[in-house]
Design a protein around this motif. Sequence first.
Motif, short mmCIF file in Angstrom:
data_model
loop_
_atom_site.label_atom_id
_atom_site.label_comp_id
_atom_site.label_asym_id
_atom_site.label_seq_id
_atom_site.Cartn_x
_atom_site.Cartn_y
_atom_site.Cartn_z
N HIS A 250 8.34 85.71 169.48
CA HIS A 250 9.34 85.00 170.06
C HIS A 250 9.56 83.67 169.50
O HIS A 250 8.27 83.10 169.05
N GLN A 251 10.71 83.29 169.27
CA GLN A 251 11.07 82.13 168.42
C GLN A 251 9.87 80.89 168.67
O GLN A 251 9.31 80.21 168.02
N PRO A 252 9.79 80.37 169.87
CA PRO A 252 9.04 79.16 170.28
C PRO A 252 7.72 79.38 169.65
O PRO A 252 6.92 78.43 169.43
N TYR A 253 7.03 80.50 169.61
CA TYR A 253 5.64 80.81 169.48
C TYR A 253 5.54 81.60 168.30
O TYR A 253 4.41 82.28 168.06
N ARG A 254 6.40 81.53 167.23
CA ARG A 254 6.22 82.29 165.98
C ARG A 254 4.71 81.82 165.34
O ARG A 254 4.50 80.68 165.33
N SER A 255 4.21 82.88 164.74
CA SER A 255 2.95 82.52 164.25
C SER A 255 2.75 83.13 162.74
O SER A 255 3.47 84.36 162.56
N ARG A 256 2.69 82.14 161.95
CA ARG A 256 2.22 82.34 160.46
C ARG A 256 1.34 83.95 160.23
O ARG A 256 1.87 84.67 159.40
N LEU A 257 0.40 84.02 161.03
CA LEU A 257 -0.48 85.11 160.68
C LEU A 257 0.28 86.41 161.13
O LEU A 257 0.40 87.22 160.51
N PHE A 258 0.89 86.19 162.33
CA PHE A 258 1.80 87.64 162.67
C PHE A 258 2.96 87.79 161.88
O PHE A 258 3.13 89.03 161.46
N ASP A 259 3.57 87.02 161.31
CA ASP A 259 4.74 87.21 160.42
C ASP A 259 4.08 87.60 159.14
O ASP A 259 5.04 88.43 158.56
N ASN A 260 3.00 87.57 158.82
CA ASN A 260 2.30 87.94 157.48
C ASN A 260 2.35 89.53 157.50
O ASN A 260 2.91 90.05 156.57
N TYR A 261 1.95 90.04 158.47
CA TYR A 261 2.04 91.36 158.77
C TYR A 261 3.33 92.07 159.18
O TYR A 261 3.80 93.23 158.92
N LEU A 262 4.21 91.18 159.93
CA LEU A 262 5.62 91.53 159.98
C LEU A 262 6.30 91.80 158.88
O LEU A 262 7.09 92.67 158.65
N GLU A 263 6.07 91.18 158.07
CA GLU A 263 6.80 91.31 156.51
C GLU A 263 6.52 92.38 155.79
O GLU A 263 7.24 93.06 155.09
N GLN A 264 5.33 92.98 156.12
CA GLN A 264 4.97 94.18 155.55
C GLN A 264 5.32 95.60 156.31
O GLN A 264 4.91 96.75 155.84
N SER A 265 5.94 95.16 157.40
CA SER A 265 6.44 96.46 158.40
C SER A 265 7.76 96.80 158.05
O SER A 265 8.76 96.07 157.70
#
Length: 324
Positions: free
Chosen positions: A261-276
């Motif tokens: 969710h935009q207000p709670y975006r996490s760099r750690l989560f985004d790292n794995y999201l980018e690989q998905s």
Amino acid sequence: MINVDAFINKKNELLSCVFSDAKHVLHILLCFDDNYALSAGVDIISVIENNQKQPIHFHLFTHNLNDENRKKLSLIKANDVAITEYVINDQFKIDKKNTEQFPIAACVRLIAPMILKDIATKLLYIDSDTLCINKLDLIEQINLDSIIVAAVADMPYMQQSQCAKYDVIFGTYFNSGVMLINVPLWCQQDITSKTLKLLNSGEKYQFPDQDVLNIAIGERRFILPQKYNNLLALSVNGNEDANVPQDTVLIHYITKNKPWHQPYRSRLFDNYLEQSPWRNDCLPLYCAKKTSSIRAYSRLMFKQKKYLSGIGHYIIYLKTKLLK
């Protein structure tokens, strides 16, 4: 005994693998619907990335999953990894009182051990709003002799409210978001029937699947260290998951504030999201059912000087609050 096979429409082999040593395969269970397909996919990626020498079989129990998300799940590729989907049909029913706040997919974990009893003796269940950031190898070494479920104790405020209510020893009310399950003992003690009977008895549970599991398991539980299920609440732009202890194995994003969710975006989560396969998806702005999440996004827009968007979403927040 309940005929759990009647709840399965079909099985889909999304990623096939012939394991050279079936005894050392780690069997992992996830249960989700369309609302958590993206996060489940990211979760799977995080497990694979941090356990590359570990043979893994993911068992995905899905309810109301669309073909687009199914196709994306099938795009996940890795060596020594299998992914099997079990499609749950509408014969699986839970009293509506116990699915008002939680989706029916949250209760599907209660039938999975019986369906997988000929495949796995140990089954690691992980919620779809978790993230793996370390190796899971030590989890297989946990001794489950006479133990049905090994899990992490829930937060202190949960111990205060739930232990006395359900006659659970204080400090041992466990969080069902991560569970290592002794499959043969689960089936022997008929935990599936016991929990489903409780959920459909007419009583309303505050935390449905978790409460009935704590009741049905009794004292045959083992409390794991917090590193296996680090319960974490996110704040706006907080990135709290960057500061967890180094030995943390699984982060569990509790509350309705999620890192996609935009207000709670996490760099750690985004790292794995980018690989998905979901890397290019348009992420939800907030949890539409939680007014504070909508308000948080409105404040974020004002902070970024996007005033029209901030005003618009503040109006949405007010309307949603009035409808509660």
